[in-house]
Write a protein that holds these residues in place. Structure first.
Motif, PDB file in Angstrom:
ATOM      1  N   THR A   9      -3.375 -69.855 -27.227  1.00  0.00           N
ATOM      2  CA  THR A   9      -4.216 -68.720 -26.877  1.00  0.00           C
ATOM      3  C   THR A   9      -3.460 -67.436 -27.177  1.00  0.00           C
ATOM      4  N   PRO A  10      -4.165 -66.415 -27.686  1.00  0.00           N
ATOM      5  CA  PRO A  10      -3.483 -65.162 -28.007  1.00  0.00           C
ATOM      6  C   PRO A  10      -3.026 -64.463 -26.739  1.00  0.00           C
ATOM      7  N   PRO A  11      -1.962 -63.687 -26.839  1.00  0.00           N
ATOM      8  CA  PRO A  11      -1.501 -62.965 -25.649  1.00  0.00           C
ATOM      9  C   PRO A  11      -2.522 -61.918 -25.242  1.00  0.00           C
ATOM     10  N   GLU A  12      -2.567 -61.628 -23.961  1.00  0.00           N
ATOM     11  CA  GLU A  12      -3.509 -60.612 -23.483  1.00  0.00           C
ATOM     12  C   GLU A  12      -3.066 -59.252 -23.986  1.00  0.00           C
ATOM     13  N   ARG A  13      -4.040 -58.452 -24.380  1.00  0.00           N
ATOM     14  CA  ARG A  13      -3.737 -57.116 -24.869  1.00  0.00           C
ATOM     15  C   ARG A  13      -3.654 -56.153 -23.693  1.00  0.00           C
ATOM     16  N   PRO A  14      -2.782 -55.160 -23.799  1.00  0.00           N
ATOM     17  CA  PRO A  14      -2.717 -54.151 -22.739  1.00  0.00           C
ATOM     18  C   PRO A  14      -4.043 -53.429 -22.598  1.00  0.00           C
ATOM     19  N   ALA A  15      -4.324 -52.934 -21.408  1.00  0.00           N
ATOM     20  CA  ALA A  15      -5.587 -52.253 -21.136  1.00  0.00           C
ATOM     21  C   ALA A  15      -5.806 -51.089 -22.092  1.00  0.00           C
ATOM     22  N   LYS A  16      -4.730 -50.417 -22.496  1.00  0.00           N
ATOM     23  CA  LYS A  16      -4.858 -49.271 -23.407  1.00  0.00           C
ATOM     24  C   LYS A  16      -5.471 -49.704 -24.734  1.00  0.00           C
ATOM     25  N   GLU A  17      -5.056 -50.873 -25.269  1.00  0.00           N
ATOM     26  CA  GLU A  17      -5.602 -51.365 -26.532  1.00  0.00           C
ATOM     27  C   GLU A  17      -7.054 -51.804 -26.388  1.00  0.00           C
ATOM     28  N   GLN A  18      -7.436 -52.298 -25.211  1.00  0.00           N
ATOM     29  CA  GLN A  18      -8.793 -52.787 -25.026  1.00  0.00           C
ATOM     30  C   GLN A  18      -9.793 -51.643 -24.907  1.00  0.00           C
ATOM     31  N   LYS A  19      -9.346 -50.469 -24.526  1.00  0.00           N
ATOM     32  CA  LYS A  19     -10.239 -49.321 -24.423  1.00  0.00           C
ATOM     33  C   LYS A  19     -10.661 -48.886 -25.816  1.00  0.00           C
ATOM     34  N   ASN A  20     -11.891 -48.438 -25.910  1.00  0.00           N
ATOM     35  CA  ASN A  20     -12.418 -47.851 -27.140  1.00  0.00           C
ATOM     36  C   ASN A  20     -12.377 -48.784 -28.342  1.00  0.00           C
ATOM     37  N   ARG A  21     -12.403 -50.078 -28.115  1.00  0.00           N
ATOM     38  CA  ARG A  21     -12.456 -51.020 -29.233  1.00  0.00           C
ATOM     39  C   ARG A  21     -13.904 -51.125 -29.662  1.00  0.00           C
ATOM     40  N   VAL A  22     -14.159 -50.887 -30.937  1.00  0.00           N
ATOM     41  CA  VAL A  22     -15.523 -50.897 -31.446  1.00  0.00           C
ATOM     42  C   VAL A  22     -15.650 -51.873 -32.605  1.00  0.00           C
ATOM     43  N   CYS A  23     -16.869 -52.248 -32.876  1.00  0.00           N
ATOM     44  CA  CYS A  23     -17.197 -53.139 -33.987  1.00  0.00           C
ATOM     45  C   CYS A  23     -16.855 -52.429 -35.306  1.00  0.00           C
ATOM     46  N   PRO A  24     -16.144 -53.096 -36.212  1.00  0.00           N
ATOM     47  CA  PRO A  24     -15.791 -52.455 -37.476  1.00  0.00           C
ATOM     48  C   PRO A  24     -16.998 -52.222 -38.396  1.00  0.00           C
ATOM     49  N   ASN A  25     -18.113 -52.894 -38.147  1.00  0.00           N
ATOM     50  CA  ASN A  25     -19.295 -52.725 -38.998  1.00  0.00           C
ATOM     51  C   ASN A  25     -20.195 -51.588 -38.544  1.00  0.00           C
ATOM     52  N   CYS A  26     -20.470 -51.521 -37.247  1.00  0.00           N
ATOM     53  CA  CYS A  26     -21.479 -50.551 -36.794  1.00  0.00           C
ATOM     54  C   CYS A  26     -20.965 -49.543 -35.773  1.00  0.00           C
ATOM     55  N   GLY A  27     -19.783 -49.771 -35.203  1.00  0.00           N
ATOM     56  CA  GLY A  27     -19.213 -48.823 -34.259  1.00  0.00           C
ATOM     57  C   GLY A  27     -19.634 -49.015 -32.811  1.00  0.00           C
ATOM     58  N   LYS A  28     -20.457 -50.024 -32.526  1.00  0.00           N
ATOM     59  CA  LYS A  28     -20.850 -50.312 -31.140  1.00  0.00           C
ATOM     60  C   LYS A  28     -19.692 -51.005 -30.429  1.00  0.00           C
ATOM     61  N   PRO A  29     -19.707 -51.022 -29.101  1.00  0.00           N
ATOM     62  CA  PRO A  29     -18.639 -51.716 -28.366  1.00  0.00           C
ATOM     63  C   PRO A  29     -18.594 -53.201 -28.739  1.00  0.00           C
ATOM     64  N   ARG A  30     -17.390 -53.732 -28.845  1.00  0.00           N
ATOM     65  CA  ARG A  30     -17.207 -55.138 -29.214  1.00  0.00           C
ATOM     66  C   ARG A  30     -17.684 -56.065 -28.108  1.00  0.00           C
ATOM     67  N   SER A  31     -18.147 -57.244 -28.521  1.00  0.00           N
ATOM     68  CA  SER A  31     -18.551 -58.279 -27.594  1.00  0.00           C
ATOM     69  C   SER A  31     -17.412 -59.272 -27.458  1.00  0.00           C
ATOM     70  N   GLU A  32     -17.148 -59.722 -26.255  1.00  0.00           N
ATOM     71  CA  GLU A  32     -16.083 -60.701 -26.047  1.00  0.00           C
ATOM     72  C   GLU A  32     -16.401 -61.990 -26.815  1.00  0.00           C
ATOM     73  N   ARG A  33     -17.665 -62.345 -26.872  1.00  0.00           N
ATOM     74  CA  ARG A  33     -18.073 -63.584 -27.553  1.00  0.00           C
ATOM     75  C   ARG A  33     -17.882 -63.507 -29.062  1.00  0.00           C
TER      76      ARG A  33
END
Length: 71
Positions: A9-33
């Motif tokens: 399993t990948p290491p957990e990312r720091p909260a700072k990296e998880q903020k403002n993560r968007v879809c590279p195609n459309c810019g909407k917020p990423r889905s965990e799934r």
């Protein structure tokens, strides 16, 4: 031997990296799934681009053989 040593399993990312993560195609917020995408549609659009040759990973030039001709 630690049981977690073989855990893939990948290491957990720091909260700072998880903020403002968007879809590279459309810019909407990423889905965990569908991470890193927001939806199945955006994931499929990206896959289609790969399969059609829209993305290219550069590699060494290949010399043509004397019998090979471009059509």
């Amino acid at each position: 031997m630690n049981a977690d040593a073989n855990d893939n399993t990948p290491p957990e990312r720091p909260a700072k990296e998880q903020k403002n993560r968007v879809c590279p195609n459309c810019g909407k917020p990423r889905s965990e799934r569908y991470d890193p995408f927001c939806s199945k549609r955006c994931a499929d659009v990206d896959l289609h681009r790969w399969l059609k040759g829209g993305y290219v990973i550069p590699g060494p030039s290949v010399e043509q053989e004397p019998g090979d001709e471009e059509e």
